[in-house]
Design a protein around this motif. Structure first.
Motif, PDB file in Angstrom:
ATOM      1  N   TRP A 137     -33.741 -59.086  41.561  1.00  0.00           N
ATOM      2  CA  TRP A 137     -32.513 -59.134  42.336  1.00  0.00           C
ATOM      3  C   TRP A 137     -31.313 -58.979  41.421  1.00  0.00           C
ATOM      4  O   TRP A 137     -31.307 -59.444  40.282  1.00  0.00           O
ATOM      5  CB  TRP A 137     -32.372 -60.466  43.064  1.00  0.00           C
ATOM      6  CG  TRP A 137     -33.461 -60.772  44.021  1.00  0.00           C
ATOM      7  CD1 TRP A 137     -33.874 -60.011  45.071  1.00  0.00           C
ATOM      8  CD2 TRP A 137     -34.282 -61.931  44.028  1.00  0.00           C
ATOM      9  NE1 TRP A 137     -34.896 -60.629  45.727  1.00  0.00           N
ATOM     10  CE2 TRP A 137     -35.172 -61.812  45.111  1.00  0.00           C
ATOM     11  CE3 TRP A 137     -34.365 -63.064  43.233  1.00  0.00           C
ATOM     12  CZ2 TRP A 137     -36.121 -62.776  45.417  1.00  0.00           C
ATOM     13  CZ3 TRP A 137     -35.305 -64.019  43.531  1.00  0.00           C
ATOM     14  CH2 TRP A 137     -36.176 -63.877  44.619  1.00  0.00           C
ATOM     15  N   VAL A 151     -26.476 -60.745  46.968  1.00  0.00           N
ATOM     16  CA  VAL A 151     -27.812 -60.680  46.393  1.00  0.00           C
ATOM     17  C   VAL A 151     -28.450 -59.401  46.902  1.00  0.00           C
ATOM     18  O   VAL A 151     -28.669 -59.246  48.107  1.00  0.00           O
ATOM     19  CB  VAL A 151     -28.684 -61.892  46.801  1.00  0.00           C
ATOM     20  CG1 VAL A 151     -30.077 -61.763  46.206  1.00  0.00           C
ATOM     21  CG2 VAL A 151     -28.042 -63.194  46.375  1.00  0.00           C
ATOM     22  N   GLU A 152     -28.685 -58.461  45.993  1.00  0.00           N
ATOM     23  CA  GLU A 152     -29.303 -57.208  46.427  1.00  0.00           C
ATOM     24  C   GLU A 152     -30.615 -56.988  45.674  1.00  0.00           C
ATOM     25  O   GLU A 152     -30.681 -57.191  44.462  1.00  0.00           O
ATOM     26  CB  GLU A 152     -28.350 -56.036  46.263  1.00  0.00           C
ATOM     27  CG  GLU A 152     -27.908 -55.751  44.857  1.00  0.00           C
ATOM     28  CD  GLU A 152     -26.923 -54.595  44.781  1.00  0.00           C
ATOM     29  OE1 GLU A 152     -27.279 -53.579  44.175  1.00  0.00           O
ATOM     30  OE2 GLU A 152     -25.818 -54.732  45.323  1.00  0.00           O
ATOM     31  N   PRO A 153     -31.647 -56.613  46.419  1.00  0.00           N
ATOM     32  CA  PRO A 153     -32.944 -56.380  45.780  1.00  0.00           C
ATOM     33  C   PRO A 153     -32.899 -55.141  44.898  1.00  0.00           C
ATOM     34  O   PRO A 153     -32.221 -54.173  45.209  1.00  0.00           O
ATOM     35  CB  PRO A 153     -33.907 -56.171  46.956  1.00  0.00           C
ATOM     36  CG  PRO A 153     -33.110 -56.264  48.190  1.00  0.00           C
ATOM     37  CD  PRO A 153     -31.681 -56.460  47.843  1.00  0.00           C
ATOM     38  N   LEU A 192     -36.283 -65.584  47.775  1.00  0.00           N
ATOM     39  CA  LEU A 192     -34.843 -65.418  47.918  1.00  0.00           C
ATOM     40  C   LEU A 192     -34.207 -66.669  48.519  1.00  0.00           C
ATOM     41  O   LEU A 192     -33.144 -67.115  48.083  1.00  0.00           O
ATOM     42  CB  LEU A 192     -34.548 -64.195  48.787  1.00  0.00           C
ATOM     43  CG  LEU A 192     -33.096 -63.819  48.959  1.00  0.00           C
ATOM     44  CD1 LEU A 192     -32.433 -63.578  47.614  1.00  0.00           C
ATOM     45  CD2 LEU A 192     -32.980 -62.582  49.821  1.00  0.00           C
TER      46      LEU A 192
END
Length: 128
Positions: free
Chosen positions: A82, A75-77, A58
């Motif tokens: 992602w 940015v979201e997993p 990341l």
């Protein structure tokens, strides 16, 4: 009689030399091919080790975007990667970034862009 005996001996010697030269040629060719195959085997092993290389982190994703003047807003997993949202000045910068991500081993799965003022807003799903 001695002349016939000497001719036979010369013929045997000639055939023996021919056989010896053929054996030398075959051994040289076989060893050259063996060396070449060893090189290919080494390259194949190196390629296999590259496939399992380091995964894009990341932090590396953020650094890569920042180096290309791309602003990441979120940015979201997700399950396999992602969901990245951000903005960019022009589409060429985004396309260059996507290509750089692919070179680094990431796989862009889905992306879209829309105009927002003077900048372009993008939404990207990427698998590291």
């Amino acid at each position: 009689m001695i002349r016939v005996f000497l001719q036979r001996q010369r013929m045997r010697l000639a055939w023996g030399l021919i056989a010896l030269l053929l054996i030398v040629i075959l051994v040289r060719e076989a060893s050259a091919r063996w060396a070449e195959m060893s090189q290919w085997r080494g390259l194949a092993e190196a390629a296999i080790s590259l496939e399992g290389g380091p995964v894009l982190s990341l932090e590396r994703l953020r650094q890569s975007a920042q180096a290309r003047h791309i602003e990441l807003t979120e940015v979201e997993p997700q399950e396999q990667g992602w969901q990245v949202r951000g903005s960019v000045a022009d589409e060429q910068a985004l396309l260059g970034w996507l290509q750089a991500l692919q070179i680094e081993g990431a796989q862009p799965l889905q992306w879209g862009m829309e105009q927002e003022g003077k900048r372009l807003r993008f939404d990207l799903r990427v698998r590291p």
